[in-house]
Design an enzyme around this catalytic site. Structure first.
Site, PDB file in Angstrom:
ATOM      1  N   TYR A 156       0.674  -1.465  -0.082  1.00  0.00           N
ATOM      2  CA  TYR A 156       0.119  -0.013  -0.172  1.00  0.00           C
ATOM      3  C   TYR A 156       0.724   1.345   0.210  1.00  0.00           C
ATOM      4  CZ  TYR A 156      -2.937  -3.424   2.334  1.00  0.00           C
ATOM      5  OH  TYR A 156      -3.794  -4.298   2.761  1.00  0.00           O
ATOM      6  N   CYS A 183      14.368 -10.399  -3.807  1.00  0.00           N
ATOM      7  CA  CYS A 183      14.478 -10.242  -4.979  1.00  0.00           C
ATOM      8  C   CYS A 183      13.325  -9.075  -5.926  1.00  0.00           C
ATOM      9  CB  CYS A 183      14.888 -11.345  -5.652  1.00  0.00           C
ATOM     10  SG  CYS A 183      16.318 -12.084  -4.900  1.00  0.00           S
TER      11      CYS A 183
HETATM   12  N1  LLP Z   1     -14.463  -5.665   9.934  1.00  0.00           N
HETATM   13  C1  LLP Z   1     -13.931  -5.951   8.750  1.00  0.00           C
HETATM   14  C2  LLP Z   1     -15.623  -6.769   7.854  1.00  0.00           C
HETATM   15  C3  LLP Z   1     -13.515  -5.646   7.693  1.00  0.00           C
HETATM   16  O1  LLP Z   1     -12.895  -6.185   6.356  1.00  0.00           O
HETATM   17  C4  LLP Z   1     -12.505  -4.952   8.501  1.00  0.00           C
HETATM   18  C5  LLP Z   1     -10.744  -4.878   8.008  1.00  0.00           C
HETATM   19  C6  LLP Z   1     -12.060  -5.230  10.464  1.00  0.00           C
HETATM   20  C7  LLP Z   1     -13.292  -5.029  10.804  1.00  0.00           C
HETATM   21  C8  LLP Z   1     -11.269  -4.247  10.609  1.00  0.00           C
HETATM   22  O2  LLP Z   1     -10.683  -3.031  10.817  1.00  0.00           O
HETATM   23  P1  LLP Z   1     -10.125  -2.335  10.948  1.00  0.00           P
HETATM   24  O3  LLP Z   1     -10.673  -2.230  12.177  1.00  0.00           O
HETATM   25  O4  LLP Z   1      -8.462  -3.401  11.617  1.00  0.00           O
HETATM   26  O5  LLP Z   1      -9.702  -0.947  10.142  1.00  0.00           O
HETATM   27  N2  LLP Z   1      -4.262  -4.966   4.905  1.00  0.00           N
HETATM   28  C9  LLP Z   1      -4.827  -3.961   5.258  1.00  0.00           C
HETATM   29  C10 LLP Z   1      -6.387  -3.566   6.189  1.00  0.00           C
HETATM   30  C11 LLP Z   1      -7.036  -4.219   5.716  1.00  0.00           C
HETATM   31  C12 LLP Z   1      -8.217  -4.149   6.654  1.00  0.00           C
HETATM   32  C13 LLP Z   1      -9.546  -5.480   6.053  1.00  0.00           C
HETATM   33  N3  LLP Z   1     -10.709  -5.158   6.655  1.00  0.00           N
HETATM   34  C14 LLP Z   1      -3.979  -2.471   6.052  1.00  0.00           C
HETATM   35  O6  LLP Z   1      -2.775  -3.621   6.323  1.00  0.00           O
HETATM   36  O7  LLP Z   1      -3.831  -1.426   6.151  1.00  0.00           O
END
Ligand code: LLP
Length: 417
Positions: free
Chosen positions: A315, A341
């Site tokens: 990202y 790599c």
């Molecule tokens: N609920 C649902 C249905 C979700 O899809 C997500 C995150 C959450 C809750 C939790 O969201 P949070 O509070 O953590 O923002 N890999 C990405 C973030 C992907 C989030 C996906 N869904 C990153 O590293 O920024």
């Protein structure tokens, strides 16, 4: 409270120096602060103490069993998106009846297991999925508790890959479809509408998009009540951002804004926070292997890489990188890169640091979507994870051995000559 601070010239996690952790457990290693996780969760809990609520920690952010169990002990519920996450919750001592199941592609097998365990609610993302759930529930002689995930078409102003509440995103259904699905569910003996749900994205740094989606949900909630479809809870999802480089709203400010808009409604508020509970509670501890200054760029090659922490590569995410033991000397601008790599294999670019080979660095804010997104790319074993609890260091994830890499692989049988 992040749990990490410089003390007498060196970076500590609670009462333990990161240098001591590196000496004992090697690098790269994820280091988490128990206190910091607990404090973030308690901030949610105390801000909501005057209304019925359930905080369902989003397991995907950091699914280590110890993290889940620390939260379960504080009374957390969980938001899962696969049977793997559900089984982790069970293994960590979490309550099934405080668990909600999100995600656009739940399989009938996953639905069956979740019904057998007795989860709180399925967050339904399409008509086809709802029909599949009804069939599974019917075959078990059960009535499946559901929420419909509404896509409120709100721009959360976040990275396009982690924005989920726009109508062009694959998540949830529009209001009109939601209305229709609720009526169909109400008429079905295999489905029981219990809530309404949305989740508009992640790393959201403004309160306004949450309020806009809450208003959209409340309108449908009230309308359905008027039709005799009385829902018990309103699930606003997760998504509150943390301060990697820009200021983020505090948990308290975010919840007080939500509470004001909920006013006197007695329904239970369900939240699915992931990042805001664990992100700042973790660092990736890594060691400088080689310095490679050049006329174009200065590279510090470290032992951690994009397979250990993917966010910068995927990202272009910015996470602070701090020297564990800051040293005197010339400050140069460094790209902190891993041994993989790929040109995209960096943990940070253009960092002003004084570095020597062998130095330890801490990539801050790595408690969420760090280890959880790790891979074996370039045949690199997964790293160790430790949790600090005051002065104690607990290994909560063992470093993989090399033969773990191919344990599940098989050679072909010899061909007949
Ligand atoms: N609920 C649902 C249905 C979700 O899809 C997500 C995150 C959450 C809750 C939790 O969201 P949070 O509070 O953590 O923002 N890999 C990405 C973030 C992907 C989030 C996906 N869904 C990153 O590293 O920024």
């Amino acid at each position: 409270m992040s749990g990490f601070a410089q003390r007498s010239g060196s970076l500590f996690c609670e009462g333990v120096s990161l240098e001591a952790i590196a000496n004992e457990h090697g690098t790269p290693t994820y280091v988490y602060s128990r206190q910091s996780i607990e404090q973030a969760f308690l901030a949610y809990q105390s801000a909501l103490s005057d209304r019925p609520h359930l905080i369902c920690y989003a397991v995907k952010a950091n699914s280590n069993l110890a993290v889940l169990s620390v939260l379960a002990k504080l009374g957390a519920g969980f938001d899962v998106v696969s049977v793997g996450e559900l089984e982790r919750v069970v293994a960590a001592g979490g309550d099934a009846d405080k668990t909600v199941f999100s995600g656009v592609g739940k399989t009938p097998q996953e639905m069956q297991r979740a019904l057998e365990i007795g989860i709180r609610c399925f967050n339904i993302e399409s008509e086809a999925e709802m029909m599949a759930l009804a069939a599974v529930a019917e075959s078990l002689g059960q009535s499946a508790p559901i929420s419909i995930r509404v896509n409120p078409d709100v721009d959360a102003g976040t990275h396009p890959y982690i924005s989920t509440g726009l109508k062009e995103n694959k998540f949830g259904v529009d209001i009109e479809t939601a209305r229709r699905l609720y009526r169909a569910a109400q008429a079905s003996s295999a489905l029981m509408p219990v809530g309404i749900d949305c989740h508009i994205g992640s790393q959201i740094l403004e309160v306004a998009p949450f309020i806009a989606s809450l208003e959209c949900l409340l309108q449908l909630f009230d309308e359905l009540a008027g039709e005799g479809i009385e829902l018990k809870h309103l699930d606003i999802g997760g998504g509150l951002g943390v301060s990697y480089d820009e200021p983020a709203p505090s948990i308290e400010d975010y919840l007080s804004a939500l509470s004001t808009h909920l006013d006197a409604r007695g329904c239970e508020l369900v939240l699915e926070p992931g990042r805001s509970i664990v992100a700042l509670a973790g660092v990736l501890l890594t060691k400088v292997l080689y310095l490679k200054p050049s006329t174009a760029r200065n590279f510090a090659i470290v032992d951690g890489a994009m397979n250990d922490l993917l966010r910068p590569a995927l990202y272009s995410a910015w996470q602070d990188i701090q020297p564990v033991t800051p040293r005197q000397g010339e400050v140069l601008t460094w790209d902190i890169v891993g041994p993989i790599c790929e040109t995209g294999d960096f943990l940070g670019k253009d960092r002003q640091l004084t570095l020597s080979e062998g130095d330890l660095l801490a990539v801050m804010g790595a408690g969420a979507y760090g280890f959880a997104m790790a891979s074996h790319y370039n045949s690199r074993p997964k790293v160790a994870e430790v949790m600090v609890d005051h002065d104690a260091v607990h290994v909560i994830g063992e470093r993989e051995a090399l033969n773990d890499l191919w344990q599940r692989e098989r050679l072909l049988p010899e061909r007949d000559a």
